[in-house]
Design an enzyme around this catalytic site. Sequence first.
Site, PDB file in Angstrom:
ATOM      1  N   GLU A 259       4.633 -10.149  32.815  1.00 30.90           N
ATOM      2  CA  GLU A 259       5.375 -11.426  32.783  1.00 30.90           C
ATOM      3  C   GLU A 259       6.604 -11.347  31.894  1.00 30.90           C
ATOM      4  O   GLU A 259       6.685 -12.033  30.876  1.00 30.90           O
ATOM      5  CB  GLU A 259       4.455 -12.529  32.233  1.00 30.90           C
ATOM      6  CG  GLU A 259       3.132 -12.679  32.943  1.00 30.90           C
ATOM      7  CD  GLU A 259       2.155 -13.573  32.168  1.00 30.90           C
ATOM      8  OE1 GLU A 259       2.393 -13.892  30.980  1.00 30.90           O
ATOM      9  OE2 GLU A 259       1.142 -13.953  32.763  1.00 30.90           O
ATOM     10  N   GLY A 261      10.175 -11.990  30.321  1.00 34.76           N
ATOM     11  CA  GLY A 261      11.177 -13.062  30.282  1.00 34.76           C
ATOM     12  C   GLY A 261      12.439 -12.513  29.648  1.00 34.76           C
ATOM     13  O   GLY A 261      13.409 -12.171  30.310  1.00 34.76           O
ATOM     14  N   TYR A 302      14.958 -19.647  14.173  1.00 35.09           N
ATOM     15  CA  TYR A 302      14.291 -18.410  13.749  1.00 35.09           C
ATOM     16  C   TYR A 302      15.151 -17.565  12.821  1.00 35.09           C
ATOM     17  O   TYR A 302      14.796 -16.419  12.538  1.00 35.09           O
ATOM     18  CB  TYR A 302      13.974 -17.520  14.955  1.00 35.09           C
ATOM     19  CG  TYR A 302      13.307 -18.186  16.127  1.00 35.09           C
ATOM     20  CD1 TYR A 302      12.031 -18.733  16.009  1.00 35.09           C
ATOM     21  CD2 TYR A 302      13.937 -18.239  17.370  1.00 35.09           C
ATOM     22  CE1 TYR A 302      11.419 -19.313  17.105  1.00 35.09           C
ATOM     23  CE2 TYR A 302      13.324 -18.818  18.470  1.00 35.09           C
ATOM     24  CZ  TYR A 302      12.060 -19.363  18.333  1.00 35.09           C
ATOM     25  OH  TYR A 302      11.450 -19.922  19.408  1.00 35.09           O
ATOM     26  N   CYS A 328      25.354 -32.644  13.083  1.00 32.70           N
ATOM     27  CA  CYS A 328      25.163 -33.088  11.697  1.00 32.70           C
ATOM     28  C   CYS A 328      23.900 -32.512  11.074  1.00 32.70           C
ATOM     29  O   CYS A 328      22.947 -33.250  10.802  1.00 32.70           O
ATOM     30  CB  CYS A 328      25.090 -34.602  11.667  1.00 32.70           C
ATOM     31  SG  CYS A 328      26.697 -35.291  11.875  1.00 32.70           S
TER      32      CYS A 328
HETATM   33  N1  LLP Z   1       3.900 -14.739  29.100  1.00 34.10           N
HETATM   34  C1  LLP Z   1       3.448 -15.659  28.224  1.00 34.10           C
HETATM   35  C2  LLP Z   1       2.078 -16.136  28.323  1.00 34.10           C
HETATM   36  C3  LLP Z   1       4.304 -16.124  27.192  1.00 34.10           C
HETATM   37  O1  LLP Z   1       3.854 -17.001  26.311  1.00 34.10           O
HETATM   38  C4  LLP Z   1       5.634 -15.640  27.116  1.00 34.10           C
HETATM   39  C5  LLP Z   1       6.555 -16.121  26.087  1.00 34.10           C
HETATM   40  C6  LLP Z   1       6.058 -14.697  28.076  1.00 34.10           C
HETATM   41  C7  LLP Z   1       5.151 -14.262  29.045  1.00 34.10           C
HETATM   42  C8  LLP Z   1       7.438 -14.122  28.066  1.00 34.10           C
HETATM   43  O2  LLP Z   1       7.660 -13.419  26.902  1.00 34.10           O
HETATM   44  P1  LLP Z   1       8.964 -12.505  26.761  1.00 34.10           P
HETATM   45  O3  LLP Z   1       8.874 -11.419  27.779  1.00 34.10           O
HETATM   46  O4  LLP Z   1      10.142 -13.377  27.009  1.00 34.10           O
HETATM   47  O5  LLP Z   1       8.902 -12.008  25.377  1.00 34.10           O
HETATM   48  N2  LLP Z   1      11.567 -19.050  22.040  1.00 34.10           N
HETATM   49  C9  LLP Z   1      11.235 -17.759  21.514  1.00 34.10           C
HETATM   50  C10 LLP Z   1      10.338 -16.969  22.431  1.00 34.10           C
HETATM   51  C11 LLP Z   1       9.058 -17.673  22.812  1.00 34.10           C
HETATM   52  C12 LLP Z   1       8.207 -16.865  23.759  1.00 34.10           C
HETATM   53  C13 LLP Z   1       7.093 -17.683  24.290  1.00 34.10           C
HETATM   54  N3  LLP Z   1       6.244 -17.005  25.227  1.00 34.10           N
HETATM   55  C14 LLP Z   1      12.523 -17.019  21.193  1.00 34.10           C
HETATM   56  O6  LLP Z   1      13.598 -17.583  21.382  1.00 34.10           O
HETATM   57  O7  LLP Z   1      12.481 -15.896  20.717  1.00 34.10           O
END
Ligand code: LLP
Length: 402
Positions: A259, A261, A302, A328
Amino acid sequence: MIDFKQLAQEYKTPLYIYDLDYMSAQYTELKDAFKARKSILCYAVKANSNLSVVRHFAKMGSGADCVSIGEVRRAFLAGIPAYKIIFSGVGKSDDEIREAIEKDILYINLESEAELGRVELIAKELKAKARISIRVNPNIDPQTHPYISTGLHDNKFGVDLNSAKRMYIKANNSDNLDPVGIHFHIGSQLTELKPIYESAEIVADLVRSLQNIKIELKFFDVGGGLGVKYDNESLIPTYDYAQAILATLKGLDLTVICEPGRFLTANAGYFVSKVLYEKQNGEKKFVVIDGAMNDLLRPSLYKAYHKIEAITDSESEERAVDIVGPVCESGDFFAKDYLLPELKHNDLVVVHSAGAYGFGMGSNYNTRGRSAEVAVEDGKARLIRKRETFDDLIALEKEFLD
Ligand code: LLP
């Protein structure tokens, strides 16, 4: 090469720009890494949920990992087939569960025993058999930022191994549940392979122990999490990543689901702002731009590092500046003490690696409309989301004004 100046002129700022060809290349690289097995990449829609981005992955054969029924609907709208859609998340409402079962998606990822009970009940009401997977929390430290670490018992995600086993037995004995998969996701922006390998081993062992009691799963879902370069991080090579996971699956006939992202979209995206003015408070120098934390929250939330590029004809020496927006809040910054030359009104500031968790984490704070989004593919740019107007922002309130 993306012509930021020309696009900023045409679509105005602040502006998100996504390089779809880069996304394709990332997708292909990861998909190829798993080619020794059956695999489905289920794009984590939360990273960048623009319909055209999701459609782009749909056309490449991607599935979707969704964390709300809204994301599930987006995935359908973008053309992802039901049999490649996964619905995860610690808190699903009854309505969301009902719709996911009715839409007959690949599976619902369960994150607690209580949730298993709800899904079973709702499936029974619908006279259906809901395909499910269980998110196992392997209690492994992923060595990433604590806010995006999810694989420890301290985190709210998933269930421990013993509970998972109990839940599989329960699901297997139920007329309304069909356990088809197993899932783990230990965190995001992972740059160490060992925690992933160790988690996969633990989860694969659970699959084996389930086999021993005649519970046969079909999908081994390794979550997302692959890190990308924001600065000078050393990354996990995709081939090594896939090999490490596949090595844990010896003797098991499972389709791997991944998965990703951030890996697919982060470095495909740029957030472009215009310089409004420079200012100085005592010794401190600021560059004030028209983009703000409501557009890109990661630095504020972060203290995330994003590379920043100035597009200017200034030939001055570089000096350390804080790059800040108009919101602000003192937390409204993109970088602190960053080296940039002297900038003037209308010069451009491009924030790199903004394609994941950028626009999607935006808000309308300070009654600021969200930016437009533009996609670039084969050297051609096209608008994929209009800039929000003031009328858009008040549309749901206006009628209540007395
Ligand atoms: N699968 C599940 C169950 C997840 O919770 C997430 C991300 C992904 C896949 C995708 O993860 P990736 O491949 O993108 O690392 N807002 C934060 C990141 C939060 C990620 C939440 N879950 C940031 O800006 O770094």
